[in-house]
Design a protein around this motif. Structure first.
Motif, short mmCIF file in Angstrom:
data_model
loop_
_atom_site.label_atom_id
_atom_site.label_comp_id
_atom_site.label_asym_id
_atom_site.label_seq_id
_atom_site.Cartn_x
_atom_site.Cartn_y
_atom_site.Cartn_z
N ILE A 31 9.85 -1.04 76.73
CA ILE A 31 9.36 -0.74 74.96
C ILE A 31 7.79 -1.50 75.21
CG2 ILE A 31 10.52 -0.82 72.56
CD1 ILE A 31 13.15 0.15 73.78
N SER A 32 7.84 -2.65 75.44
CA SER A 32 7.06 -3.82 75.07
C SER A 32 6.22 -3.17 75.16
CB SER A 32 7.62 -5.11 76.07
OG SER A 32 7.19 -5.94 76.24
N ILE A 33 5.87 -2.59 76.43
CA ILE A 33 4.26 -1.97 77.80
C ILE A 33 4.46 -0.73 76.01
CG2 ILE A 33 2.94 -0.71 79.29
CD1 ILE A 33 5.49 -2.83 80.83
N ARG A 34 5.09 -0.19 75.58
CA ARG A 34 4.38 1.21 74.91
C ARG A 34 4.53 0.13 73.11
NH1 ARG A 34 2.07 6.04 74.77
NH2 ARG A 34 3.06 6.92 72.43
N LEU A 35 5.06 -0.76 73.81
CA LEU A 35 4.27 -1.30 72.01
C LEU A 35 3.16 -1.94 72.18
CD1 LEU A 35 5.57 -2.15 68.90
CD2 LEU A 35 6.66 -4.04 69.84
N ASN A 274 13.54 -4.19 68.94
CA ASN A 274 14.71 -5.74 68.30
C ASN A 274 16.23 -5.44 68.26
OD1 ASN A 274 12.64 -6.99 67.28
ND2 ASN A 274 12.70 -6.12 65.66
N ARG A 275 16.90 -3.82 67.83
CA ARG A 275 18.05 -3.35 68.54
C ARG A 275 18.81 -3.13 69.30
NH1 ARG A 275 18.13 2.42 64.76
NH2 ARG A 275 18.11 1.14 62.67
N THR A 276 17.20 -3.21 69.93
CA THR A 276 17.50 -3.01 72.01
C THR A 276 18.39 -4.09 72.58
OG1 THR A 276 16.36 -0.42 72.44
CG2 THR A 276 17.56 -1.82 74.92
N ARG A 277 17.12 -5.05 71.49
CA ARG A 277 16.90 -6.51 72.78
C ARG A 277 19.51 -7.00 72.02
NH1 ARG A 277 12.87 -11.02 70.29
NH2 ARG A 277 13.68 -10.35 68.89
N GLN A 278 18.80 -6.60 70.59
CA GLN A 278 20.49 -7.35 69.91
C GLN A 278 21.57 -6.97 70.88
OE1 GLN A 278 19.95 -9.89 67.31
NE2 GLN A 278 22.51 -10.08 67.52
N ALA A 279 21.26 -5.62 70.87
CA ALA A 279 22.87 -5.26 71.48
C ALA A 279 22.79 -6.12 73.28
CB ALA A 279 22.47 -3.22 72.44
N VAL A 280 21.90 -6.18 73.57
CA VAL A 280 21.86 -6.85 75.00
C VAL A 280 22.49 -8.15 74.57
CG1 VAL A 280 20.80 -7.40 77.20
CG2 VAL A 280 20.26 -5.22 76.53
N ILE A 281 21.73 -8.86 73.58
CA ILE A 281 22.19 -10.15 73.75
C ILE A 281 24.10 -10.29 73.37
CG2 ILE A 281 22.32 -12.17 72.18
CD1 ILE A 281 19.30 -11.55 72.12
N THR A 282 24.32 -9.12 72.69
CA THR A 282 25.16 -9.63 71.87
C THR A 282 26.52 -8.97 73.33
OG1 THR A 282 25.15 -8.15 69.38
CG2 THR A 282 27.58 -8.08 70.58
#
Length: 296
Positions: A31-35, A274-282
């Protein structure tokens, strides 16, 4: 709770957790590369929009000065009532496009008009001169046998009367004895509007047989030949200016729409990241808390 599991089972659970973490990290990286890629594309489209806006301003100014050339040349054929000779069915179509793309359906519209004409039953006597590689690329696959000449290097710089004169000379020396023809081009209407139009092209024989040619005095064969060449260059110059203005305005609109679409995609990708990163952190917090609770 963990004491109930065998050592092999604990190893399998650890492998599954690691696979989930690696998969999430891979997703975040993708996602970061795509962004980053979409942001770079947006910068390019915004730059192209600014360049097209500057070129459009100049093209519109040049078009106002070029309109008398095309209108004056076409008025002569109307006043003299020049028409296609019945004993000469050969026709010549000149497609005014360019070599550059990313400008909407400018080139497709011109090619579609000629393609529809070539699809008719009596199209064997029609030949096409493509001004620009875009029209050649569209027509060559199905109607390559009708193309006799292709003019390149169109659209990189603003068209000049010298370019139109060279193109008129190529038409006259093409070796195809046509009775009549048309110049198909894009007629500029506004920043967001253009339409396909045409200008008439006639042979010297058709002009000499015009019923009202006597209205113009002192027209011998040499004068007619010179005026036919000059009027062809004038109409080509006018059509090139109309096409250039339509192309720049369409490219400016296309790049503006592309920039807006890129902005919307950036917003969606940012939200997904942001949602994916929050899910990983959670998930990592849950695993840490679960592990700490199991040790206690």
């Amino acid at each position: 709770m963990l004491g109930r599991f065998a050592p092999g089972v604990c190893t399998q659970v650890t492998m599954v957790v690691n696979q989930q973490q690696n998969r999430n990290m891979a997703t975040l990286k993708a996602i970061s590369i795509r962004l980053k890629s979409v942001k770079n594309i947006q910068k390019i489209t915004q730059s192209m929009k600014m360049v097209s806006a500057a070129k459009y301003t100049r093209a519109e100014r040049d078009l106002k000065a070029a309109r008398p050339y095309g209108e004056g040349a076409s008025q002569f054929y109307e006043k003299a009532e020049v028409s296609a000779p019945e004993d000469e069915p050969k026709q010549l179509y000149i497609a005014i496009t360019s070599d550059r793309g990313l400008c909407g359906a400018v080139h497709t519209g011109v090619s579609k008009v000629i393609r529809n004409r070539l699809s008719e039953p009596d199209a064997d006597n029609i030949r096409v001169i493509c001004v620009g590689d875009k029209s050649r690329g569209i027509l060559q696959r199905l109607y390559g046998k009708h193309i006799i000449t292709v003019a390149n290097e169109i659209g990189r710089l603003p068209p000049t009367f010298l370019d139109a004169a060279k193109l008129a000379n190529a038409v006259m020396n093409s070796g195809y004895d046509f009775g009549s023809g048309k110049i198909i081009y894009n007629k500029f209407r506004s920043v967001v509007s253009y339409s396909q139009a045409d200008l008439p092209v006639f042979s010297k024989k058709a002009i000499e047989s015009a019923p009202k040619l006597a209205v113009y005095d002192s027209l011998d064969s040499d004068v007619l030949q010179s005026y036919m060449e000059f009027s062809l260059a004038s109409m080509l110059f006018y059509a090139l200016k109309e096409g250039a203005c339509s192309e720049q305005s369409s490219r400016m609109t296309a790049m503006d729409n592309a920039s807006k679409n890129a902005g919307e995609m950036i917003d969606k990708l940012t939200l997904t990241f942001n949602r994916t990163r929050q899910a990983v952190i959670t998930r990592e917090l849950i695993e840490i808390i679960s592990g700490a609770a199991a040790l206690n």
